[in-house]
Each structure stands twice: as structure tokens, then as C-alpha cells.
Scaffold this motif. Structure first.
Motif, PDB file in Angstrom:
ATOM      1  N   GLY A  67       0.804  -1.224   0.000  1.00 11.89           N
ATOM      2  CA  GLY A  67       0.000   0.000   0.000  1.00 11.89           C
ATOM      3  C   GLY A  67       0.831   1.266   0.000  1.00 11.89           C
ATOM      4  N   ASN A  68       0.238   2.319  -0.577  1.00 11.96           N
ATOM      5  CA  ASN A  68       0.851   3.646  -0.593  1.00 11.96           C
ATOM      6  C   ASN A  68      -0.306   4.638  -0.619  1.00 11.96           C
ATOM      7  OD1 ASN A  68       1.901   6.169  -1.370  1.00 11.96           O
ATOM      8  ND2 ASN A  68       3.699   5.164  -2.282  1.00 11.96           N
ATOM      9  N   THR A  69      -0.666   5.139   0.569  1.00 16.94           N
ATOM     10  CA  THR A  69      -1.886   5.937   0.699  1.00 16.94           C
ATOM     11  C   THR A  69      -1.868   7.143  -0.232  1.00 16.94           C
ATOM     12  OG1 THR A  69      -1.879   5.255   2.991  1.00 16.94           O
ATOM     13  CG2 THR A  69      -3.446   6.976   2.386  1.00 16.94           C
ATOM     14  N   ARG A  70      -0.744   7.848  -0.287  1.00 13.46           N
ATOM     15  CA  ARG A  70      -0.707   9.068  -1.102  1.00 13.46           C
ATOM     16  C   ARG A  70      -0.930   8.746  -2.577  1.00 13.46           C
ATOM     17  NH1 ARG A  70       4.641  12.168   0.324  1.00 13.46           N
ATOM     18  NH2 ARG A  70       4.215  13.215  -1.647  1.00 13.46           N
ATOM     19  N   GLU A  72      -2.435   6.095  -3.849  1.00 16.19           N
ATOM     20  CA  GLU A  72      -3.785   5.566  -4.078  1.00 16.19           C
ATOM     21  C   GLU A  72      -4.830   6.677  -4.071  1.00 16.19           C
ATOM     22  OE1 GLU A  72      -4.227   2.359  -1.246  1.00 16.19           O
ATOM     23  OE2 GLU A  72      -2.521   1.316  -2.150  1.00 16.19           O
ATOM     24  N   VAL A  73      -4.704   7.596  -3.116  1.00 15.33           N
ATOM     25  CA  VAL A  73      -5.619   8.742  -3.089  1.00 15.33           C
ATOM     26  C   VAL A  73      -5.413   9.561  -4.369  1.00 15.33           C
ATOM     27  CG1 VAL A  73      -6.155  10.919  -1.929  1.00 15.33           C
ATOM     28  CG2 VAL A  73      -5.820   8.845  -0.585  1.00 15.33           C
ATOM     29  N   THR A  76      -6.999   7.936  -7.495  1.00 10.78           N
ATOM     30  CA  THR A  76      -8.457   7.945  -7.379  1.00 10.78           C
ATOM     31  C   THR A  76      -9.005   9.346  -7.660  1.00 10.78           C
ATOM     32  OG1 THR A  76      -8.295   6.217  -5.707  1.00 10.78           O
ATOM     33  CG2 THR A  76     -10.403   7.382  -5.877  1.00 10.78           C
TER      34      THR A  76
END
Ligand SMILES: [Cu+2]
Length: 279
Positions: A67-70, A72-73, A76
Motif C-alpha cells: 500500500g501507498n496511501t498518497r 492511491e488517493v 483515485t
């Protein structure tokens, strides 16, 4: 985009150039295609880069990423923004595709001059309400075009033609599509989108042709064994030439009706009126 994109992509993009609605459909398609191409190149480029850069090597150990929140956000939100932009462009162009404009100054004076020339119940009229309304009748396997100008209230005497529709330039033409038998589909690609002619229903579309010329199309709905022969031609001519053509067409039909009347009367006199169809 300049001139490069339209010329390079002309083969893949919708036909246009005949009528403003066709041009709007074409430019909407090209904007969407350009955005899609940029995304395609970015995604495939990143894929090829990763395949080459991180290919298996002796002794190399793959990094274990979870995962890589930045990121992925980021993708999206970016995808949502692109969708929103496409929706805005589409809705901005939609009214110019659906709603006919007024005739131009060089348009035909017959359009909307008398009550019969108004497109009476069509939901898509130009702002001033004036258009040349032609009824397009689909039947196996030919298109018939009925023009305004009936001299009787039941519509008899209206000029009509088959296969080739003659229209005046710079004039807003509204089309009332009907069918006498099965579903047909009216489509002259350079003059706008496809519209079905469905038995029992009225369907409406429009066109406005600036340049004189010939525009070709074809029934776009498999309607029976003669479907392939069900072609259509729209010939745009200057308004004065159109008026002359319409008057001549009317004359020809009146002459043919008079000749048929005489023939029926003669036959009736020979065999008795009861033996003749439509005496
Ligand atoms: Cu057909």
C-alpha cells in the motif's frame, strides 16, 4: 490540438463537416480520444518502464510494498477529476447537438413561412420556431421524404421524393422520422447521429447544411433482406434552386395524379367503375 490531431485521427473519428450537430459530436469524440490517448501512453509507458527496470536479475530481491496511501488517493482523485471534466465538456456540447439553431440569413424563405411549414409538434425546434420540416418515412427498402406544401388538409398533394432528399442550404431542417413497417435507422454520418424510425412512433432530429453538396448514408438497422440496398442521399442546393425543385416535384406529382385519374376513368368506362380500385 492544432491541425495534427484532426488529420491524423480523421480515419478513426466520426464523419462530420455537413451539419453543426455532426461537428459537435466529432469534436466531443476527439477531446475524449485525446484525453484517453494521454492516459493510455502514461499507463503503458509506466508498465513498460517497470517491466524493464525491475526485471528479474541474479541475486536481486524484490521489494515487498504494502500500500501507498498518497499514491492511491492521488490516482483515485485524478480519475474522478478526469471523469468530471469529460462530463462537463459533454453536457456543454449536448445542447448544440440536440437543439437546432435558427436558419441563417441565406436560408430558404419557405422555412416556417406558413403554418404547414412549421414543425408542429416536434420537441426540438430552433429558438425562433421556424424550420423546414420534412417527414422521413422508412419502409422496406426505401426512404421517402414528404415535404410541406400539401394543398389539402389531409396532407394529399404534398411534394415528396424517394431515396434522394433535396434540401436548401443555410436552412434549419427538422426531420420527423416514422416507419411504415419495421424499425429502420436514419443515418447520414456527416449530418449528425443515428435516429431510429420505429413503427407507431415519431422520432425527431435536425440538420443545417452550409455548403451545397451530396451527403450519403444508409439505413443503419438491419430491416430485412433488402437492407443493404436501403441507401439515402441528401443533396443540399441553394434555396432558390430548392424552391424550383420543390415546385417542379409538385408539378410532376400533380401530372401523374391527373394521368392516373384519367386512366381510372377510362378503365371505369370500359369495365364498370365497381371493377376499378379507387374509382
Ligand atoms: Cu431499413
Amino acid at each position: 490540438m492544432g491541425h495534427l490531431l484532426p488529420t491524423t485521427l480523421a480515419f478513426f473519428t466520426p464523419e462530420s463537416g455537413g451539419s453543426p450537430n455532426a461537428n459537435e459530436i466529432d469534436s466531443l469524440y476527439k477531446i475524449t480520444l485525446a484525453i484517453a490517448l494521454v492516459i493510455f501512453v502514461l499507463v503503458e509507458g509506466a508498465l513498460v518502464y517497470a517491466l524493464v527496470k525491475f526485471r528479474s536479475r541474479k541475486g536481486a530481491v524484490a521489494a515487498q510494498i504494502r500500500g501507498n496511501t498518497r499514491l492511491e488517493v492521488g490516482w483515485t482523485v485524478a480519475a474522478a477529476v478526469i471523469l468530471l471534466a469529460l462530463a462537463i465538456v459533454t453536457f456543454a456540447k449536448l445542447s448544440a447537438i440536440q437543439n437546432p439553431p435558427n436558419s441563417g440569413p441565406a436560408g430558404d424563405a419557405l422555412a416556417g413561412e406558413s403554418g404547414l411549414l412549421y414543425a408542429s409538434d416536434t420537441p426540438k425546434l430552433p429558438p425562433n420556431g421556424k424550420s423546414l420540416n420534412i417527414t422521413v418515412i422508412g419502409r422496406q427498402y426505401i426512404w421517402q421524404y414528404v415535404y410541406p406544401g400539401a394543398n389539402e388538409p389531409d396532407g394529399l398533394g404534398a411534394p415528396y421524393s424517394y431515396q434522394e432528399m433535396v434540401v436548401p442550404t443555410d436552412t434549419t431542417i427538422t426531420l420527423n422520422l416514422v416507419s411504415e413497417d419495421v424499425v429502420h435507422s436514419w443515418w447520414i454520418p456527416e449530418l449528425g447521429g443515428k435516429f431510429q424510425a420505429v413503427p407507431g412512433y415519431h422520432n425527431y432530429t435536425w440538420m443545417k447544411i452550409l455548403k451545397p453538396g451530396i451527403y450519403r448514408g444508409q439505413c443503419a438497422f438491419l430491416c430485412g433482406r433488402g437492407h443493404a440496398r436501403m441507401t439515402a442521399t441528401v443533396r443540399a442546393v441553394p434555396p432558390a434552386q430548392f424552391d424550383a425543385w420543390l415546385a417542379y416535384q409538385k408539378l410532376l406529382i400533380a401530372q401523374a395524379n391527373a394521368a392516373a385519374h384519367l386512366a381510372r376513368a377510362k378503365l371505369g368506362a370500359e369495365v364498370g367503375a365497381g371493377q376499378v380500385e379507387n374509382p
